[in-house]
Design a protein around this motif. Structure first.
Motif, short mmCIF file in Angstrom:
data_model
loop_
_atom_site.label_atom_id
_atom_site.label_comp_id
_atom_site.label_asym_id
_atom_site.label_seq_id
_atom_site.Cartn_x
_atom_site.Cartn_y
_atom_site.Cartn_z
N ALA A 1 0.72 -1.25 -0.16
CA ALA A 1 -0.09 -0.13 0.10
C ALA A 1 0.83 1.10 -0.09
O ALA A 1 0.25 2.31 -0.14
CB ALA A 1 -1.01 -0.01 1.19
N SER A 2 2.00 1.10 0.14
CA SER A 2 2.93 2.44 0.44
C SER A 2 3.13 3.14 -0.84
O SER A 2 3.24 4.31 -0.66
CB SER A 2 4.45 1.92 0.78
N THR A 3 2.80 2.67 -1.91
CA THR A 3 2.75 3.41 -3.36
C THR A 3 1.30 3.41 -3.99
O THR A 3 1.32 4.03 -5.17
CB THR A 3 3.68 2.78 -4.35
N ALA A 4 0.27 3.01 -3.44
CA ALA A 4 -0.95 2.97 -3.88
C ALA A 4 -1.56 4.41 -3.75
O ALA A 4 -1.36 5.25 -3.06
CB ALA A 4 -1.68 2.09 -3.09
N ASP A 5 -2.47 4.56 -4.92
CA ASP A 5 -3.36 5.73 -5.19
C ASP A 5 -4.76 5.38 -4.36
O ASP A 5 -5.52 6.17 -4.15
CB ASP A 5 -3.47 6.19 -6.70
N LEU A 6 -5.08 4.16 -4.31
CA LEU A 6 -6.20 3.58 -3.86
C LEU A 6 -6.31 2.17 -3.18
O LEU A 6 -5.45 1.37 -3.75
CB LEU A 6 -7.28 3.41 -5.12
N ALA A 7 -6.81 2.16 -2.10
CA ALA A 7 -6.67 0.78 -1.43
C ALA A 7 -8.37 0.41 -1.44
O ALA A 7 -9.41 1.29 -1.05
CB ALA A 7 -6.59 1.18 0.19
N LEU A 8 -8.36 -1.02 -1.76
CA LEU A 8 -9.71 -1.69 -1.57
C LEU A 8 -9.75 -2.55 -0.31
O LEU A 8 -8.84 -3.19 -0.21
CB LEU A 8 -9.86 -2.47 -2.82
N VAL A 9 -10.61 -2.03 0.72
CA VAL A 9 -10.73 -2.75 1.90
C VAL A 9 -11.83 -3.81 1.88
O VAL A 9 -12.82 -3.15 1.71
CB VAL A 9 -10.73 -1.83 3.24
N LEU A 10 -11.44 -5.03 1.67
CA LEU A 10 -12.41 -6.06 1.53
C LEU A 10 -12.90 -6.38 2.92
O LEU A 10 -12.33 -6.66 3.83
CB LEU A 10 -12.23 -7.03 0.87
N VAL A 11 -14.31 -6.70 3.16
CA VAL A 11 -14.98 -7.47 4.28
C VAL A 11 -16.09 -8.43 3.83
O VAL A 11 -16.51 -8.46 2.80
CB VAL A 11 -15.69 -6.24 5.28
#
Length: 417
Positions: free
Chosen positions: A102-112
């Motif tokens: 995630a250190s270079t990400a523009d967007l994070a997908l957090v799944l549940v």
């Protein structure tokens, strides 16, 4: 086309790898032999349908255990945008891998998982995404098919996560219900959830605005390598190679080299294809100066009137990544910051942060595996640092155990100086 860098996050078995496999499969960016291989392995394991998670889980241990261990990078493109996906592990012992992805990400997908709701690891990864200054966060409520596509279940999870997110600094939050297994709301809208009036996941990824976090104002050029050919034809050549970490370098600009303070002017900017007039993040270039001054690996070229903090004392948030040792005040490590490596000592542990309640435990004496805390460090050499929120490249660092050469912590500078 621009590039969207995104990372998956969330608890174990939430379906991150399956979701990415579905994106690759439904966008027809998977080769036929890859599909054939996945179908064969799925049949050998006695599974009823093709296990799309195998498109990203490439390690033998991952396939045997049915989990993601290492960060897997996958690339695909649509007519609108190119994508780089970092599929990160959900297991708590691999949180450090998630930080890397995630250190270079523009967007994070957090799944549940729609059946389980928001878990501790869901909160942990959401918090880490905000700590790493990921500008866009998408909560993906997966496995909606296993709760009969219930709007009530989705609304409950939406409400719970929104309440938690209110405590964090999330510039942009989107919530999407999907079934990665069946493809509902992944690439196209699903008829199984008529109550959902939002877009599909892919449509959101294609259209989300990417405001580059690469600072185009503060010129930052950490020198990685001094190029000095030992040849008569190149006797007077002296170039400084590296990756532009901020701002725009132009031929003729006045610059200062830190920490020495020597000043000069940019004579030439070169790439493998020849000379260019300007360079900007994240270009890798070679810079030549008009004056022969002392410049070494780890030094930084910037503007005379716009300099980072040159300091040996920094305050930072760190995520501890070592399962065999703890971070304690007085401990000594190597610190890797941009292209400079120095030794550092932990002067103080200000507090340990509870990722669930965001409570600061100021009585904490140490940080253990995957714990997050604020520390004060003092290095043996000056670091040219900015706050992480201003520049990821000059505001981030890692700590290394000099005895084992293991990376034991990732840090984000909150105050330099």
């Amino acid at each position: 086309m621009d590039i969207l860098r995104l990372a998956t996050a969330g608890s174990v078995d939430d379906g991150k790898s399956t979701l990415i496999g579905r994106l690759l499969y439904d966008t027809k960016t998977v080769f036929a032999d890859q599909i054939a291989a996945v179908e064969r392995v799925s049949q050998e394991r006695g599974e009823e349908r093709v296990n799309l998670a195998l498109l990203t889980d490439g390690l033998r241990a991952e396939r045997e255990q049915g989990i993601t261990i290492d960060v897997a990078y996958r690339y695909f493109a649509t007519a609108r945008r190119k994508f780089i996906i970092a599929d990160t592990p959900g297991h708590i012992q691999y949180t450090r891998n998630m930080v890397t992805g995630a250190s270079t990400a523009d967007l994070a997908l957090v799944l549940v998982d729609a059946r389980k709701g928001i878990l501790e690891q869901s909160r942990r990864h959401a918090f880490l995404a905000t700590l790493l200054q990921v500008p866009h966060l998408v909560l993906v409520v997966n496995k909606m098919d296993l709760v009969d596509y219930s709007q009530e279940v989705f609304d409950q999870i939406h409400e719970e996560f929104t309440a938690f997110a209110a405590k964090l600094r999330i510039p942009d939050l989107t919530v999407i219900p999907v079934s990665a297994l069946n493809g509902d709301n992944v690439v196209s809208r699903s008829e199984n959830m008529p109550w959902y009036d939002g877009t599909s996941l892919l449509h959101h990824l294609e259209n989300v605005h990417i405001a580059s976090d690469r600072n185009l104002i503060d010129v930052r050029f950490p020198v990685q390598y001094v190029i000095r050919p030992q040849s008569d034809d190149w006797h007077d050549y002296r170039g400084y190679a590296g990756q532009v970490a901020g701002g725009v370098l132009r031929k003729g600009d006045d610059v200062i080299v830190l920490p020495s303070g020597f000043t000069s002017r940019i004579a030439v900017i070169e790439t493998a294809d020849g000379e260019i007039e300007a360079a900007y993040p994240p270009m890798s270039v070679t810079v030549r100066l008009e004056d022969d001054i002392d410049v070494s690996r780890g030094d930084m070229i910037c503007r005379p009137n716009n300099q980072p903090n040159v300091t040996q004392d920094i305050d930072a948030m760190v995520c501890w990544m070592d399962e065999k040792a703890q971070l304690r005040p007085g401990a000594k490590y190597a610190i890797k910051h941009t292209t400079r490596t120095a030794r550092t000592i932990v002067k103080d542990l200000a507090y340990r942060l509870d990722v669930n309640s965001l409570h600061r435990d100021e009585t904490a004496q140490a940080l253990q595996l995957n714990e997050i805390g604020r520390v004060v460090l003092r290095s043996t050499q000056p670091l040219m640092a900015d706050e992480y929120g201003r520049n990821r490249a000059t505001g981030g660092f890692i700590l290394i155990d000099e005895g084992t050469n293991r990376t034991v912590a990732a840090g984000m500078i909150t105050d330099a100086g």
